[in-house]
Structures are given as structure tokens and as C-alpha cells.
Design an enzyme around this catalytic site. Structure first.
Site, PDB file in Angstrom:
ATOM      1  N   ARG A  42     105.419   4.498  56.101  1.00 49.69           N
ATOM      2  CA  ARG A  42     105.370   5.143  54.788  1.00 49.69           C
ATOM      3  C   ARG A  42     105.942   6.540  54.901  1.00 49.69           C
ATOM      4  NH1 ARG A  42     104.707   1.220  52.442  1.00 49.69           N
ATOM      5  NH2 ARG A  42     103.097   0.563  51.001  1.00 49.69           N
ATOM      6  N   GLU A  88     110.116   9.180  48.083  1.00 51.04           N
ATOM      7  CA  GLU A  88     111.151   8.191  47.806  1.00 51.04           C
ATOM      8  C   GLU A  88     110.975   7.621  46.386  1.00 51.04           C
ATOM      9  OE1 GLU A  88     109.946   5.479  51.083  1.00 51.04           O
ATOM     10  OE2 GLU A  88     109.717   3.981  49.496  1.00 51.04           O
ATOM     11  N   HIS A 121     113.802   1.320  52.051  1.00 47.26           N
ATOM     12  CA  HIS A 121     112.490   0.647  52.051  1.00 47.26           C
ATOM     13  C   HIS A 121     112.641  -0.876  51.943  1.00 47.26           C
ATOM     14  CE1 HIS A 121     107.992   1.491  51.112  1.00 47.26           C
ATOM     15  NE2 HIS A 121     108.128   0.331  51.709  1.00 47.26           N
TER      16      HIS A 121
HETATM   17  C1  GLV Z   1     105.779  -2.209  52.160  1.00 47.23           C
HETATM   18  O1  GLV Z   1     106.066  -1.088  52.391  1.00 47.23           O
HETATM   19  C2  GLV Z   1     104.443  -2.717  52.218  1.00 47.23           C
HETATM   20  O2  GLV Z   1     103.490  -1.939  52.367  1.00 47.23           O
HETATM   21  O3  GLV Z   1     104.292  -3.938  52.118  1.00 47.23           O
END
Ligand code: GLV
Length: 326
Positions: free
Chosen positions: A239, A268, A286
Site C-alpha cells: 500500500r 494514488e 496498482h
Molecule cells: C489490492 O491492493 C488489495 O488489497 O487487494
């Protein structure tokens, strides 16, 4: 009358069809990112929501949604939900663990390899028409094989990353809230538990796979980056906020570490623009869990949870079991 739900972001059409069998569904196939007041207006009177990490379900919002019973987050991470506030208001919350472990671990390796071996940097150079001769020292990178891999956050995804390192004959060190069992460590390529400091000082490649919380905010900042080897690479697919991006930009610019591979960013999708000025960083939007099969599995997992929760059954991935009433 069917319970009313909101699908807060665009999703595979078959999920809308599936959920429509159970619920009165309002969807958002235009994929508008709702502001907090828009989200509140959309959620008024709804009993459930299928959302992603872009929806901030905080205490203030939840306080204005007395009808809401279930939040199904389509992500394994759930730092976008105020879980204690959900629990206090009797709102069930779920995430989508497990279905994405292997795909996300594959991507950790894609990012690590691209970063250490300068794949995107050299491709940009080639595409710019700069390749006119082979050189002994062009794009020299760091070896993966035989190196020491440091994993911070040794949950299910971290362990899947570690297992893959066997083929590269690597030594694995890890740091985690708690130590794994002997059996888990041996299955994770004989991973060795060390302090964060030892990991940062000894690893050639560091991969971050820990959940975000106030405790893990800026786990990697200026001091930690200074502990790393100047030849080391850092990969973050957990994250934004786990790394202090301003400190990382400075470290990359001054070559305090060799390179970074980033799939997640602070604020982001509005990431720090200075990343774009650096050659020694690989940037992806991501997408660590983004294989066709896994994203469908995540969407179905979130739908399973919502269907169960609003049918008086225990959602399989309930995060706050205290609120479940049959
Ligand atoms: C993606 O970042 C998730 O947490 O599944």
C-alpha cells in the site's frame, strides 16, 4: 422486496447479473469516482455495498447510513474501511483474501526482476532509438539468483513470494509482526526471522507485503533507506503510505539505494510527480492482483460475501465476526 445494494465501481457484467438475482442493484459502469457527498447520497437507504479501496467508508459516513448492514470490499487490504466504526454500528465488513495470493506473488517477482535488471529503463531507451551498439556496461543491474531476499510482511502473499525464491537459489530473511511456525518457515524456502534493521542491512532485494495501518505508516523512511545497501532494490506492492515517497525519491536520486519497483503510492492515483524524473524506478498502476482469472475470483468472492451477509448467513471472509447475528 429485495434488499438494495450499490456496486460502487465498474465491475465484470456477470457480477451485476449475479447480484441482481438477489438484490435491487445500483451499479456504476461509468466508473465515476464518487466524492464523499456523492457516495453518501448513493448509499442512503442501501443495505449493502460492494466497493474497492477507492471508497473511504469512515465513521462520519457510516453514522449517516443507518440502513447499511454489509460492506464487501473487493481487495484483501481494507485500510479504506474504518473497521471499529463498522463494528460499533453493527455493519458487517468483508475482504477478498487468498484468491489473489499467487497472482500477487507472481507480480512481486515481475516487479523485482524488472527493477533489478532495468527492464523498463532499457526498453524506454531502445524505443527512443538510442540503441546503435552493444556495450559491455550497458544497463548493468543486480543479480537475483544467489542473492538475499528480505520480505517485510510474511502473511500469505509474503510466503508465496518466498516459495518462488527457491528456483533462484536465494537466502530468505523476513520480518513480520509474529514469527512463522517452523513448518511455515521451511515451506517458505527456509526463511529466517530477523529484526527489521538486520533485514534492511543484509538484504539485496527488499519486498514489502505488509498491510497498511497507522502502525505501519512509513515503515520505510529516510532512516530505513540509509540502512539498506547502496546496491539494493526495494519493491512495494502492499500500500502507499508504507513507504515515505518523498524520502524514497531523495534516496533514489542520491543513489542511496540502486532502484525501486512500485505498484502503490501515497495519494494514488495522484502519485508524486518526481518519480517520473527518475530512471531507477519501475512504476506500475496498482495491478499486482490484475490477472483476468484473479480479478474475476476477487469480484465473485466479494459477491459471495455480500449475498451471505444479506441472507442471514455468515460471510466467508467476515472481518468483524462480533457483529454477525443469525
Ligand atoms: C489490492 O491492493 C488489495 O488489497 O487487494
Amino acid at each position: 422486496m429485495k434488499p438494495a445494494i450499490l456496486i460502487a465501481r465498474a465491475i465484470f457484467p456477470e457480477i451485476i447479473e449475479r447480484l441482481s438475482g438477489y438484490f435491487d442493484v445500483e451499479s456504476n459502469q461509468e466508473d465515476i469516482i464518487f466524492t464523499a457527498p456523492e457516495l453518501l447520497a448513493k448509499l442512503k437507504g442501501k443495505q449493502g455495498v460492494l466497493c474497492t479501496a477507492s471508497a473511504r467508508l469512515n465513521a462520519e459516513l457510516l453514522a449517516q447510513l443507518p440502513a447499511l448492514k454489509m460492506v464487501a470490499n473487493m481487495a484483501v487490504g481494507y485500510d479504506n474501511l474504518d473497521l471499529p466504526a463498522c463494528t460499533a454500528r453493527g455493519v458487517m465488513a468483508s475482504n477478498t483474501p487468498d484468491v489473489l495470493n499467487e497472482t500477487t506473488a507472481d507480480f512481486a517477482w515481475a516487479l523485482l526482476m524488472a527493477t533489478a535488471r532495468r527492464v523498463t529503463e532499457s526498453e524506454h531507451w531502445l524505443r527512443a532509438g538510442k540503441w546503435n551498439k552493444w556495450s559491455y556496461d550497458a544497463f548493468l543491474g543486480a543479480d537475483i539468483h544467489g542473492a538475499t531476499l528480505g520480505i517485510i510482511g510474511m502473511g500469505r502473499i509474503g510466503q508465496a513470494v518466498a516459495r518462488r525464491s527457491m528456483g533462484f537459489d536465494m537466502r530468505v530473511v523476513y520480518h513480520n509482526r509474529s514469527r512463522l511456525t517452523d513448518q511455515q518457515e521451511s515451506y517458505a524456502n527456509n526463511a529466517v526471522y530477523v529484526s527489521k534493521e538486520e533485514l534492511l542491512k543484509t538484504a539485496d532485494h527488499v519486498i514489502l507485503v505488509l498491510p497498511y495501518s497507522t502502525e505501519t505508516h512509513h515503515t520505510i523512511g529516510a532512516a530505513e533507506l540509509l540502512m539498506m545497501k547502496p546496491s539494493a532494490t526495494l519493491v512495494n506492492l502492499a500500500r502507499g503510505g508504507i513507504v515515505d515517497d518523498v524520502a524514497l525519491i531523495a534516496a533514489l536520486r542520491q543513489q542511496k539505494i540502486a532502484a525501486a519497483g512500485l505498484d502503490v503510492f501515497e495519494n494514488e492515483p495522484k502519485f508524486h510527480p518526481d518519480f517520473l524524473t527518475l530512471k531507477n524506478v519501475v512504476l506500475t498502476p496498482h495491478i499486482a492482483s490484475a490477472s483476468e482469472a484473479t480479478r474475476r475470483a476477487m469480484a465473485n468472492c466479494a459477491a459471495d460475501n455480500l449475498i451471505a451477509g444479506l441472507s442471514h448467513q455468515r460471510p466467508p471472509n467476515l472481518l468483524n465476526p462480533a457483529v454477525f447475528v443469525n
